[in-house]
Write an enzyme that holds these catalytic residues in place. Structure first.
Site, mmCIF file in Angstrom:
data_model
loop_
_atom_site.group_PDB
_atom_site.id
_atom_site.type_symbol
_atom_site.label_atom_id
_atom_site.label_comp_id
_atom_site.label_asym_id
_atom_site.label_seq_id
_atom_site.Cartn_x
_atom_site.Cartn_y
_atom_site.Cartn_z
ATOM 1 N N HIS A 27 0.804 -0.947 -0.163
ATOM 2 C CA HIS A 27 -0.236 0.228 -0.415
ATOM 3 C C HIS A 27 1.275 1.211 0.223
ATOM 4 O O HIS A 27 1.894 1.685 0.566
ATOM 5 C CB HIS A 27 -0.972 -0.100 0.887
ATOM 6 C CG HIS A 27 -0.898 0.239 2.707
ATOM 7 N ND1 HIS A 27 0.164 1.358 3.045
ATOM 8 C CD2 HIS A 27 0.161 -1.010 3.419
ATOM 9 C CE1 HIS A 27 1.165 0.863 3.738
ATOM 10 N NE2 HIS A 27 0.445 -0.110 4.582
ATOM 11 N N GLU A 100 -3.728 -6.332 7.177
ATOM 12 C CA GLU A 100 -2.203 -6.327 7.803
ATOM 13 C C GLU A 100 -2.386 -7.228 9.528
ATOM 14 O O GLU A 100 -3.598 -7.322 9.538
ATOM 15 C CB GLU A 100 -1.747 -4.813 8.034
ATOM 16 C CG GLU A 100 -0.986 -4.771 6.656
ATOM 17 C CD GLU A 100 0.411 -3.174 7.079
ATOM 18 O OE1 GLU A 100 0.593 -2.812 7.782
ATOM 19 O OE2 GLU A 100 -0.277 -2.431 6.068
#
Length: 146
Positions: A27, A100
């Site tokens: 990201h 995550e």
């Protein structure tokens, strides 16, 4: 094998016939990255620099053939997937398994404070990540398993 961080389109090798190529893209820069916080699965926004990164990423991957795009449901990952998709117009498949680590009690903690709060886990993060485990969160082994 070519490098993805190059600005030259030829750095991403062409897919050979009969093979599958998987591009993994982390990201863009998120707010937690800029203020030094453990963001884990916190759904924070992106930074101003992250917005610039998304523009460049969209341009960088515009001529690379893609068949599917998968993303974590977290905002920073979803925005990254949407930037990649800008020129491809594919369905973005969200998969929570790509999210995550759940940092539990460490979510939002300054990275600089982790050695004071949890010296053993801080050491694990850098030297034995498979042994990292956040209280009231996930262990890295659980992340690997999903």
């Amino acid at each position: 094998m070519g490098q993805l961080h190059s600005s030259n389109d030829s750095a991403i090798p062409q897919k050979e016939e009969g093979t599958t190529r998987i591009l993994l893209v982390r990201h863009c820069e998120a707010e937690g990255n800029t203020n030094g916080r453990f963001q884990g699965s916190s759904d924070c926004g992106i930074s101003g620099n992250g917005e610039k990164q998304l523009e460049l990423l969209a341009l960088r991957l515009r001529n690379i053939r893609m068949d599917s795009i998968y993303s974590s449901p977290l905002k920073r990952a979803r925005m990254t997937a949407e930037a990649i998709n800008r020129y491809h117009h594919l369905t973005i498949h969200e998969d929570k398994r790509l999210q995550e680590i759940d940092g539990g009690d460490y979510e939002g903690l300054l990275w600089a404070d982790l050695p004071k709060v949890a010296p053993e886990q801080d050491a694990n993060w850098y030297t034995a990540p498979q042994d990292f485990c956040a209280p009231n969160g996930e262990s890295m082994r659980q992340v690997y398993d999903r």
